[in-house]
Structures are given as structure tokens and as C-alpha cells.
Scaffold this active site. Structure first.
Site, mmCIF file in Angstrom:
data_model
loop_
_atom_site.group_PDB
_atom_site.id
_atom_site.type_symbol
_atom_site.label_atom_id
_atom_site.label_comp_id
_atom_site.label_asym_id
_atom_site.label_seq_id
_atom_site.Cartn_x
_atom_site.Cartn_y
_atom_site.Cartn_z
ATOM 1 N N SER A 10 0.867 -1.177 0.000
ATOM 2 C CA SER A 10 0.000 0.000 0.000
ATOM 3 C C SER A 10 0.894 1.214 0.000
ATOM 4 O O SER A 10 1.945 1.222 0.654
ATOM 5 C CB SER A 10 -0.900 0.045 1.240
ATOM 6 O OG SER A 10 -1.899 -0.937 1.159
ATOM 7 N N GLU A 40 -1.627 18.991 -5.364
ATOM 8 C CA GLU A 40 -2.946 19.022 -5.978
ATOM 9 C C GLU A 40 -3.861 17.908 -5.479
ATOM 10 O O GLU A 40 -4.968 17.775 -5.937
ATOM 11 C CB GLU A 40 -2.804 18.928 -7.501
ATOM 12 C CG GLU A 40 -1.925 20.005 -8.114
ATOM 13 C CD GLU A 40 -0.412 19.704 -8.071
ATOM 14 O OE1 GLU A 40 0.367 20.580 -8.452
ATOM 15 O OE2 GLU A 40 -0.020 18.597 -7.638
ATOM 16 N N SER A 41 -3.433 17.073 -4.541
ATOM 17 C CA SER A 41 -4.192 16.023 -3.846
ATOM 18 C C SER A 41 -3.346 14.770 -3.658
ATOM 19 O O SER A 41 -2.399 14.805 -2.910
ATOM 20 C CB SER A 41 -5.532 15.711 -4.500
ATOM 21 O OG SER A 41 -6.327 15.018 -3.558
ATOM 22 N N HIS A 73 -3.039 0.069 -3.773
ATOM 23 C CA HIS A 73 -3.073 -1.125 -2.943
ATOM 24 C C HIS A 73 -2.904 -2.292 -3.912
ATOM 25 O O HIS A 73 -3.657 -2.381 -4.890
ATOM 26 C CB HIS A 73 -4.392 -1.247 -2.169
ATOM 27 C CG HIS A 73 -4.686 -0.028 -1.356
ATOM 28 N ND1 HIS A 73 -4.053 0.242 -0.163
ATOM 29 C CD2 HIS A 73 -5.528 1.003 -1.582
ATOM 30 C CE1 HIS A 73 -4.505 1.390 0.314
ATOM 31 N NE2 HIS A 73 -5.393 1.872 -0.523
ATOM 32 N N CYS A 92 -6.743 18.173 -8.194
ATOM 33 C CA CYS A 92 -7.549 19.392 -8.178
ATOM 34 C C CYS A 92 -6.973 20.370 -9.198
ATOM 35 O O CYS A 92 -5.780 20.361 -9.468
ATOM 36 C CB CYS A 92 -7.540 20.019 -6.793
ATOM 37 S SG CYS A 92 -8.293 18.961 -5.550
#
Length: 147
Positions: free
Chosen positions: A61, A68-69, A74, A89
């Protein structure tokens, strides 16, 4: 939509299903981390931080935090499968380039990508701002004013 209303949102979220991947790649933490970092670069994102964890006996993971995010993954090497989220974003990034890169890098023979618009959605072709004006920030019961 030609001549119609166009959805405007704060962010784009790609849900990337990578099936029938190379299990050796999916179980190699260095490969997985490098792949997500490179995918962020392909999207023209600003990388802030990375964190990856290898599980025993297999699976990884990880997350690449971007200004921007984020991009997250996983992996289930035993099934040749990886679940990837690419959330960006603004309208300068190219999250689809990151998805295409990961499909190729993990050698997925059966990928799918679902795009979701996230955040406040405007239906009147009004471009939404992605920054809050400094003067409008307050920390009490007052509302934040978006400009």
C-alpha cells in the site's frame, strides 16, 4: 456537451482497476513506489511526500501526496490486481496520463478507469476557483468566502 451546460468541479478522481498485472512488479515495493512517483510526474503534479508499506507475505500500500491532492495504490500480487486512486484538483494536471502510465508499467492486460468529478459542481459553465482569497479566511463562526 455542445451548446449545453458543462460540469465544473474542484477535482477529478480516477478510479483505476488494474487486473491481470505482472505479479512480480506488484510485489516489489521499489517498483511500485517508483511507478507512482513517475505517474505523478507524468501528470505534471507537484510531489510533496511519499509513504509506502510492504505487507507480509505479499502486497503493498502506498501514497504519493501531491500539492494538488494524491495518488494511492493497494496491490494484491497473488491476484495480479492493483487498485489505484488518482485525485487531482485544478485543471492544469493530466491525471489520465498518470493512469495510462500505470497501466503500461504494471503490464495490466485488463484495465479500467472510471472518472468522477469531486467537489462543488457548477452547472452554469462558471469556472470554479481553486484558491481561497486571503482576506476571506476566518476562524470563528464566520463562513469562508470563496472567490
Amino acid at each position: 456537451m455542445k451548446g449545453g451546460n458543462r460540469l465544473q468541479a474542484l477535482g477529478t478522481h480516477l478510479l483505476v482497476e488494474l487486473k491481470d498485472c505482472n505479479p512480480d512488479i506488484l510485489n516489489d515495493i521499489k517498483e511500485v513506489q517508483d511507478a507512482l512517483v513517475m505517474a505523478a510526474r507524468k501528470a505534471k503534479a507537484t510531489i510533496v511526500e511519499t509513504s509506502f508499506h510492504e505487507f507480509s507475505p505479499f502486497g503493498i500500500s502506498g501514497m504519493v501526496v501531491i500539492a494538488e491532492s494524491h495518488l494511492s495504490i493497494h496491490t494484491w500480487p497473488e491476484y495480479g490486481y492493483a487498485a489505484v486512486d488518482i485525485f487531482t484538483c485544478g485543471d492544469l494536471l493530466k491525471p489520465e496520463k498518470a493512469a495510462d502510465y500505470l497501466i503500461e508499467r504494471f503490464q495490466s492486460k485488463n484495465p479500467s478507469v472510471i472518472e468522477m468529478k469531486r467537489g462543488t459542481i457548477s452547472l452554469d459553465n462558471q469556472k470554479l476557483p481553486h484558491k481561497i482569497e486571503e482576506d476571506a479566511v476566518s476562524y470563528g463562526a464566520k463562513e469562508l468566502q470563496v472567490v
